[in-house]
Structures are given as C-alpha cells and as structure tokens.
Scaffold this motif. Sequence first.
Motif, PDB file in Angstrom:
ATOM      1  N   PRO A  61       0.829  -1.202   0.000  1.00 36.04           N
ATOM      2  CA  PRO A  61       0.000   0.000   0.000  1.00 36.04           C
ATOM      3  C   PRO A  61       0.867   1.258   0.000  1.00 36.04           C
ATOM      4  O   PRO A  61       1.794   1.377   0.806  1.00 36.04           O
ATOM      5  CB  PRO A  61      -0.804  -0.119   1.297  1.00 36.04           C
ATOM      6  N   VAL A  62       0.592   2.170  -0.933  1.00 32.96           N
ATOM      7  CA  VAL A  62       1.320   3.449  -0.989  1.00 32.96           C
ATOM      8  C   VAL A  62       0.305   4.588  -1.026  1.00 32.96           C
ATOM      9  O   VAL A  62      -0.795   4.447  -1.566  1.00 32.96           O
ATOM     10  CB  VAL A  62       2.271   3.526  -2.212  1.00 32.96           C
ATOM     11  N   LEU A  63       0.663   5.716  -0.444  1.00 34.23           N
ATOM     12  CA  LEU A  63      -0.220   6.877  -0.365  1.00 34.23           C
ATOM     13  C   LEU A  63       0.097   7.850  -1.487  1.00 34.23           C
ATOM     14  O   LEU A  63       1.258   8.215  -1.705  1.00 34.23           O
ATOM     15  CB  LEU A  63      -0.044   7.568   0.992  1.00 34.23           C
ATOM     16  N   VAL A  64      -0.948   8.262  -2.225  1.00 34.31           N
ATOM     17  CA  VAL A  64      -0.802   9.155  -3.364  1.00 34.31           C
ATOM     18  C   VAL A  64      -1.895  10.220  -3.283  1.00 34.31           C
ATOM     19  O   VAL A  64      -3.039   9.909  -2.931  1.00 34.31           O
ATOM     20  CB  VAL A  64      -0.971   8.361  -4.688  1.00 34.31           C
ATOM     21  N   ARG A  65      -1.558  11.464  -3.596  1.00 36.93           N
ATOM     22  CA  ARG A  65      -2.581  12.503  -3.678  1.00 36.93           C
ATOM     23  C   ARG A  65      -3.478  12.207  -4.886  1.00 36.93           C
ATOM     24  O   ARG A  65      -2.997  11.856  -5.957  1.00 36.93           O
ATOM     25  CB  ARG A  65      -1.960  13.892  -3.832  1.00 36.93           C
ATOM     26  N   ALA A  66      -4.769  12.347  -4.714  1.00 40.74           N
ATOM     27  CA  ALA A  66      -5.710  12.058  -5.801  1.00 40.74           C
ATOM     28  C   ALA A  66      -5.451  12.927  -7.017  1.00 40.74           C
ATOM     29  O   ALA A  66      -5.657  12.486  -8.149  1.00 40.74           O
ATOM     30  CB  ALA A  66      -7.142  12.229  -5.311  1.00 40.74           C
ATOM     31  N   ASP A  67      -4.957  14.144  -6.813  1.00 40.81           N
ATOM     32  CA  ASP A  67      -4.713  15.019  -7.967  1.00 40.81           C
ATOM     33  C   ASP A  67      -3.495  14.585  -8.777  1.00 40.81           C
ATOM     34  O   ASP A  67      -3.213  15.151  -9.829  1.00 40.81           O
ATOM     35  CB  ASP A  67      -4.611  16.484  -7.551  1.00 40.81           C
ATOM     36  N   GLN A  68      -2.778  13.548  -8.328  1.00 40.09           N
ATOM     37  CA  GLN A  68      -1.665  12.999  -9.086  1.00 40.09           C
ATOM     38  C   GLN A  68      -2.119  11.847  -9.991  1.00 40.09           C
ATOM     39  O   GLN A  68      -1.314  11.249 -10.687  1.00 40.09           O
ATOM     40  CB  GLN A  68      -0.566  12.526  -8.141  1.00 40.09           C
ATOM     41  N   LEU A  69      -3.422  11.556  -9.955  1.00 34.96           N
ATOM     42  CA  LEU A  69      -4.016  10.521 -10.795  1.00 34.96           C
ATOM     43  C   LEU A  69      -5.095  11.174 -11.658  1.00 34.96           C
ATOM     44  O   LEU A  69      -5.724  12.142 -11.239  1.00 34.96           O
ATOM     45  CB  LEU A  69      -4.665   9.435  -9.937  1.00 34.96           C
ATOM     46  N   ASN A  70      -5.298  10.652 -12.839  1.00 33.20           N
ATOM     47  CA  ASN A  70      -6.415  11.094 -13.669  1.00 33.20           C
ATOM     48  C   ASN A  70      -7.564  10.139 -13.372  1.00 33.20           C
ATOM     49  O   ASN A  70      -7.619   9.042 -13.922  1.00 33.20           O
ATOM     50  CB  ASN A  70      -6.048  11.048 -15.153  1.00 33.20           C
ATOM     51  N   LEU A  71      -8.448  10.552 -12.470  1.00 30.58           N
ATOM     52  CA  LEU A  71      -9.569   9.712 -12.055  1.00 30.58           C
ATOM     53  C   LEU A  71     -10.780  10.042 -12.911  1.00 30.58           C
ATOM     54  O   LEU A  71     -11.112  11.211 -13.104  1.00 30.58           O
ATOM     55  CB  LEU A  71      -9.860   9.929 -10.576  1.00 30.58           C
ATOM     56  N   MET A  72     -11.453   8.997 -13.426  1.00 32.57           N
ATOM     57  CA  MET A  72     -12.536   9.209 -14.388  1.00 32.57           C
ATOM     58  C   MET A  72     -13.526   8.056 -14.377  1.00 32.57           C
ATOM     59  O   MET A  72     -13.284   7.028 -13.767  1.00 32.57           O
ATOM     60  CB  MET A  72     -11.943   9.378 -15.779  1.00 32.57           C
ATOM     61  N   ARG A  73     -14.635   8.260 -15.079  1.00 33.04           N
ATOM     62  CA  ARG A  73     -15.637   7.215 -15.301  1.00 33.04           C
ATOM     63  C   ARG A  73     -15.643   6.874 -16.783  1.00 33.04           C
ATOM     64  O   ARG A  73     -15.585   7.762 -17.624  1.00 33.04           O
ATOM     65  CB  ARG A  73     -17.032   7.709 -14.936  1.00 33.04           C
ATOM     66  N   ASP A  74     -15.757   5.584 -17.076  1.00 34.84           N
ATOM     67  CA  ASP A  74     -15.868   5.185 -18.479  1.00 34.84           C
ATOM     68  C   ASP A  74     -17.323   5.303 -18.930  1.00 34.84           C
ATOM     69  O   ASP A  74     -18.190   5.765 -18.175  1.00 34.84           O
ATOM     70  CB  ASP A  74     -15.292   3.791 -18.712  1.00 34.84           C
ATOM     71  N   GLU A  75     -17.601   4.881 -20.139  1.00 38.63           N
ATOM     72  CA  GLU A  75     -18.939   4.999 -20.724  1.00 38.63           C
ATOM     73  C   GLU A  75     -19.996   4.226 -19.925  1.00 38.63           C
ATOM     74  O   GLU A  75     -21.178   4.544 -19.973  1.00 38.63           O
ATOM     75  CB  GLU A  75     -18.950   4.503 -22.179  1.00 38.63           C
ATOM     76  N   LYS A  76     -19.586   3.209 -19.196  1.00 44.56           N
ATOM     77  CA  LYS A  76     -20.512   2.403 -18.394  1.00 44.56           C
ATOM     78  C   LYS A  76     -20.601   2.882 -16.947  1.00 44.56           C
ATOM     79  O   LYS A  76     -21.277   2.273 -16.132  1.00 44.56           O
ATOM     80  CB  LYS A  76     -20.082   0.940 -18.419  1.00 44.56           C
ATOM     81  N   GLY A  77     -19.859   3.964 -16.619  1.00 43.49           N
ATOM     82  CA  GLY A  77     -19.895   4.519 -15.273  1.00 43.49           C
ATOM     83  C   GLY A  77     -18.857   3.953 -14.329  1.00 43.49           C
ATOM     84  O   GLY A  77     -18.801   4.333 -13.166  1.00 43.49           O
TER      85      GLY A  77
END
Length: 98
Positions: A61-77
């Motif tokens: 387990p490693v800790l990462v700031r969410a803004d360092q990832l491109n978090l998204m939803r695909d076409e199915k949610g």
Amino acid sequence: MDHSKHTPLPRQDLNEAVLTDAPIYDTADRKIGTISHVHKSGDLTEVVVDVGGFLGIGAKPVLVRADQLNLMRDEKGKVHGVTSWTKDQLKDLPEHKH
C-alpha cells in the motif's frame, strides 16, 4: 482503452464510496494497482493504492494525492484512474501504514 471519451471525476466524487476498489492503469493501459482506501475529501483527497501482489495478497500500500491521478468514469460509469507513473515507481514509494 480510449480515455478521451471518459468523464473526469468531479471533486465531490473524490471519496471512499466512489474510489474504493477503482483500478489504476499506467499510460500503456496495464493495471498497476487498485485503490484500497481514501483519506480526506475534495481537493485534499489522498488515496492508498495497493501495488503488486496477487488478488490483494502481498500488495504494497502506498499513499498518493488524488490530484496525481487522472480519475474518471468510463462509458458504463466504472471509475478508474490513469497515471504516468510505472508500477515500479509506485512500488518505490514508502509503504503506507494504516
């Protein structure tokens, strides 16, 4: 996977209920980890990404700031993230202790 058609997550969705179990992919669309836990919310959100292992066993387990990832939803949610980091770079981060 064509991420250009995926919708970025709004700030209010950066929470435990939405992000837990979301897979994280590298730029070549290889799964490199899974979000296992979320700290804080909104602009300050941090996520714990389990990297490596098999079926969650032996993962680091490693800790990462969410803004360092491109978090998204695909076409199915389905929620997922993409990062420019490699699996090895994530594994080199300090282990997060709960």
